[in-house]
Design a protein around this motif. Structure first.
Motif, PDB file in Angstrom:
ATOM      1  N   LEU A 111      -5.457   1.875   7.919  1.00 52.78           N
ATOM      2  CA  LEU A 111      -5.585   0.831   6.902  1.00 52.78           C
ATOM      3  C   LEU A 111      -6.368  -0.365   7.430  1.00 52.78           C
ATOM      4  O   LEU A 111      -7.126  -0.990   6.691  1.00 52.78           O
ATOM      5  CB  LEU A 111      -4.189   0.389   6.441  1.00 52.78           C
ATOM      6  CG  LEU A 111      -4.128  -0.616   5.291  1.00 52.78           C
ATOM      7  CD1 LEU A 111      -4.961  -0.167   4.108  1.00 52.78           C
ATOM      8  CD2 LEU A 111      -2.687  -0.851   4.863  1.00 52.78           C
ATOM      9  N   HIS A 138       0.862  -1.182   0.000  1.00 53.01           N
ATOM     10  CA  HIS A 138       0.000   0.000   0.000  1.00 53.01           C
ATOM     11  C   HIS A 138       0.899   1.232   0.000  1.00 53.01           C
ATOM     12  O   HIS A 138       1.371   1.689   1.043  1.00 53.01           O
ATOM     13  CB  HIS A 138      -0.906  -0.007   1.225  1.00 53.01           C
ATOM     14  CG  HIS A 138      -1.843   1.159   1.289  1.00 53.01           C
ATOM     15  ND1 HIS A 138      -2.406   1.717   0.164  1.00 53.01           N
ATOM     16  CD2 HIS A 138      -2.309   1.886   2.349  1.00 53.01           C
ATOM     17  CE1 HIS A 138      -3.191   2.724   0.515  1.00 53.01           C
ATOM     18  NE2 HIS A 138      -3.147   2.848   1.835  1.00 53.01           N
ATOM     19  N   ILE A 190     -14.001  -2.215   3.568  1.00 49.36           N
ATOM     20  CA  ILE A 190     -13.995  -2.764   2.203  1.00 49.36           C
ATOM     21  C   ILE A 190     -14.584  -4.167   2.200  1.00 49.36           C
ATOM     22  O   ILE A 190     -15.375  -4.526   1.305  1.00 49.36           O
ATOM     23  CB  ILE A 190     -12.551  -2.765   1.649  1.00 49.36           C
ATOM     24  CG1 ILE A 190     -12.093  -1.328   1.398  1.00 49.36           C
ATOM     25  CG2 ILE A 190     -12.465  -3.585   0.360  1.00 49.36           C
ATOM     26  CD1 ILE A 190     -10.607  -1.207   1.107  1.00 49.36           C
ATOM     27  N   TYR A 196      -8.192   5.109   0.613  1.00 47.16           N
ATOM     28  CA  TYR A 196      -9.254   4.103   0.715  1.00 47.16           C
ATOM     29  C   TYR A 196      -9.652   3.575  -0.660  1.00 47.16           C
ATOM     30  O   TYR A 196      -9.745   2.371  -0.883  1.00 47.16           O
ATOM     31  CB  TYR A 196     -10.470   4.697   1.427  1.00 47.16           C
ATOM     32  CG  TYR A 196     -11.635   3.744   1.528  1.00 47.16           C
ATOM     33  CD1 TYR A 196     -11.781   2.925   2.644  1.00 47.16           C
ATOM     34  CD2 TYR A 196     -12.591   3.645   0.516  1.00 47.16           C
ATOM     35  CE1 TYR A 196     -12.854   2.041   2.744  1.00 47.16           C
ATOM     36  CE2 TYR A 196     -13.656   2.768   0.599  1.00 47.16           C
ATOM     37  CZ  TYR A 196     -13.787   1.966   1.717  1.00 47.16           C
ATOM     38  OH  TYR A 196     -14.816   1.083   1.806  1.00 47.16           O
ATOM     39  N   ASP A 197      -9.899   4.503  -1.588  1.00 50.33           N
ATOM     40  CA  ASP A 197     -10.347   4.087  -2.926  1.00 50.33           C
ATOM     41  C   ASP A 197      -9.270   3.260  -3.634  1.00 50.33           C
ATOM     42  O   ASP A 197      -9.580   2.298  -4.358  1.00 50.33           O
ATOM     43  CB  ASP A 197     -10.688   5.313  -3.771  1.00 50.33           C
ATOM     44  CG  ASP A 197     -11.945   6.025  -3.288  1.00 50.33           C
ATOM     45  OD1 ASP A 197     -12.746   5.379  -2.585  1.00 50.33           O
ATOM     46  OD2 ASP A 197     -12.108   7.219  -3.599  1.00 50.33           O
ATOM     47  N   HIS A 255      -9.855   0.615   7.005  1.00 50.78           N
ATOM     48  CA  HIS A 255     -10.191   0.573   5.571  1.00 50.78           C
ATOM     49  C   HIS A 255     -10.545  -0.848   5.151  1.00 50.78           C
ATOM     50  O   HIS A 255     -11.542  -1.075   4.440  1.00 50.78           O
ATOM     51  CB  HIS A 255      -8.994   1.046   4.740  1.00 50.78           C
ATOM     52  CG  HIS A 255      -8.747   2.523   4.804  1.00 50.78           C
ATOM     53  ND1 HIS A 255      -9.595   3.397   5.431  1.00 50.78           N
ATOM     54  CD2 HIS A 255      -7.725   3.280   4.303  1.00 50.78           C
ATOM     55  CE1 HIS A 255      -9.126   4.624   5.318  1.00 50.78           C
ATOM     56  NE2 HIS A 255      -7.984   4.578   4.634  1.00 50.78           N
ATOM     57  N   GLU A 305      -9.382  -0.290  -2.133  1.00 52.09           N
ATOM     58  CA  GLU A 305     -10.570  -1.017  -2.583  1.00 52.09           C
ATOM     59  C   GLU A 305     -10.435  -1.440  -4.041  1.00 52.09           C
ATOM     60  O   GLU A 305     -10.708  -2.598  -4.394  1.00 52.09           O
ATOM     61  CB  GLU A 305     -11.811  -0.150  -2.399  1.00 52.09           C
ATOM     62  CG  GLU A 305     -13.107  -0.858  -2.784  1.00 52.09           C
ATOM     63  CD  GLU A 305     -14.322   0.008  -2.529  1.00 52.09           C
ATOM     64  OE1 GLU A 305     -15.356  -0.529  -2.094  1.00 52.09           O
ATOM     65  OE2 GLU A 305     -14.231   1.233  -2.784  1.00 52.09           O
ATOM     66  N   GLU A 358      -2.960   6.880   7.848  1.00 51.95           N
ATOM     67  CA  GLU A 358      -4.147   6.156   7.394  1.00 51.95           C
ATOM     68  C   GLU A 358      -4.498   5.001   8.333  1.00 51.95           C
ATOM     69  O   GLU A 358      -3.616   4.293   8.822  1.00 51.95           O
ATOM     70  CB  GLU A 358      -3.906   5.588   5.988  1.00 51.95           C
ATOM     71  CG  GLU A 358      -4.122   6.586   4.882  1.00 51.95           C
ATOM     72  CD  GLU A 358      -4.265   5.900   3.536  1.00 51.95           C
ATOM     73  OE1 GLU A 358      -4.877   4.815   3.496  1.00 51.95           O
ATOM     74  OE2 GLU A 358      -3.757   6.440   2.547  1.00 51.95           O
ATOM     75  N   GLY A 389      -6.106  10.484   1.269  1.00 58.09           N
ATOM     76  CA  GLY A 389      -6.330   9.142   1.791  1.00 58.09           C
ATOM     77  C   GLY A 389      -6.442   8.123   0.682  1.00 58.09           C
ATOM     78  O   GLY A 389      -6.897   8.435  -0.431  1.00 58.09           O
TER      79      GLY A 389
END
Length: 435
Positions: free
Chosen positions: A111, A39, A118, A77-78, A114, A81, A109, A75
């Protein structure tokens, strides 16, 4: 006991260590049908991919969330995902190991949060195990990331089960090669025991010639085997870096464990065989008695070339301890020892001090040494100093056969002794006056 000294330089000049995310990714390579994901930016993943590919001379499955300037601020997140859904659709891995990087750790973040969100919003991910490992690359080193990954895999996937008497868990350190892991498996199985090796790079990074490309790891520890580790009656760890994973298994399943600081040398292999004989109730096979005799003879033959030499070693802690202790037993002096990260292994090293530094620190102190021992990034140092270089650790990209190099057990120790002795013998012959 070696005194540990932290280098006080303002910057690293010639790096010795590699990063935590790379170590965690390496651990994920030992799982069957797994996809490691970094990531962070594409550059972080590309760098790790290049090192792994050059070392093993194999195609390496490794993906990224491809963070850019905008996602680094707002961030990721997208990005996470999208990456997980694409990987699930294209490769259908059974396990995804997500490793953070310095970029995503620095911006704070969540994670872990997240990944929970997700999973909740994407039912198609329910049949894929997702393991998150926090591995900021601005602290720690390769061993630390590997160790953290093993702990998280255990904590996420292993559950307590009724103990199976003849089943044991084996946790190999990151300093072991695929051939080392295979040799360890053969030794354990020769006592009639059934080992679950976690992670098992002997099945995934030992060299494949596939007619079809697979986007995930081939070979390694299966998901069923990982879960079955909860039924093991004992755990054996190789290297101090495996202690945390062994403790995690003990906390979850109550499994007793023993950590072998190294399996390079005579005494630790004697101790391993005695333990396996005790666990199995069987006598030590005759073939190992013969191999032990051969190792003793090899030590006798080789000490004429290793006794009294001064050695400079730069390596991760467990590799440093393995090779350094063997050289000490062969009469060598560990004049310069440079390592990458703090570890209890340093206290066991038969040297006066260990510097946590880089290859420049090693080069500055190694002028009076007879041989240099480190990875391939030390080749320019060896050329400048006019010293022979023995390549160990990761990465070794200017030699082939790294996956099949064995340095543990009686046979592997003997091969390593011959390699060192022949290197010194070649140097003696090179220096000898010509007729």
């Amino acid at each position: 006991m070696a005194i540990v000294i932290q280098s006080e330089k303002a910057c690293t000049v010639n790096p010795l260590k590699t990063s935590q995310p790379l170590g965690a990714s390496f651990a994920a390579m030992g799982l069957e049908a797994c996809m490691p994901v970094l990531h962070g930016s594409q550059g972080c993943t590309s760098f790790a991919l290049v090192l792994l590919t050059r070392h093993f001379k194999e195609a390496i499955p490794l993906q990224t969330t491809a963070m850019d300037e905008i996602s680094a601020v707002l961030g990721g997140y997208d990005n996470v995902e999208t990456a997980l859904l694409n990987i699930r659709k294209r490769e259908a891995p059974r396990i995804i190991v997500v490793c953070s990087t310095g970029l995503t750790e620095t911006n704070g973040e969540d994670l872990d949060g997240h990944l929970r969100a997700i999973r909740k919003g994407n039912p198609e991910l329910f049949n894929t195990e997702i393991v998150y490992v926090s591995t900021p690359d601005y602290v720690g080193a390769f061993e630390d990331g590997y160790s953290k990954a093993v702990v998280e895999i255990v904590m996420e996937l292993v559950e307590p089960l009724p103990a199976i008497y003849r089943q044991i868990s084996v946790l190999p350190g990151s300093h072991l090669s695929p051939r080392d892991v295979e040799e360890l498996r053969v030794i354990v199985q020769s006592f009639g025991l059934d080992p679950i090796i976690l992670p098992d790079i002997s099945g995934s990074l030992d060299g494949h010639f596939d007619s079809e490309w697979r986007g995930v790891t081939r070979g390694g520890t299966t998901l069923e085997q990982i879960r079955a580790a909860g039924a093991s009656s004992f755990t054996i760890g190789i290297g101090e870096q495996t202690r945390a994973g062994a403790r995690a298994l003990q906390e979850i399943c109550g499994t007793p464990f023993e950590i072998f600081e190294r399996l390079t040398g005579l005494e630790p292999n004697d101790r391993l065989l005695r333990l396996l004989a005790q666990l199995s109730g069987r006598a030590i096979p005759e073939k190992y008695r013969r191999q032990r005799e051969q190792l003793l003879d090899a030590m006798l033959d080789s000490h004429f070339y290793t006794g009294g030499i001064k050695v400079a070693i730069g390596a991760d802690p467990d590799m440093l301890l393995s090779v350094g202790s063997l050289l000490h037993e062969l009469g060598a002096e560990l004049s310069v020892c440079v390592s990458t990260t703090p570890s209890p292994a340093h206290a066991l090293l038969p040297a006066s001090e260990v510097v946590l530094g880089d290859l420049e620190d090693m080069e500055r102190a190694a002028g009076n040494c007879d041989v240099l021992i480190t990875h391939s990034h030390g080749r320019q140092m060896a050329a400048r100093l006019g010293k022979p270089l023995m390549r160990v650790g990761f990465p070794v990209f200017d030699r082939v056969g790294n996956a099949h190099r064995c340095q543990i057990g009686y046979r592997g120790t003997m091969d390593l002794i011959f390699e060192i002795a022949n290197l010194m013998l070649e140097r003696i012959q090179f220096r000898a006056p010509k007729d």
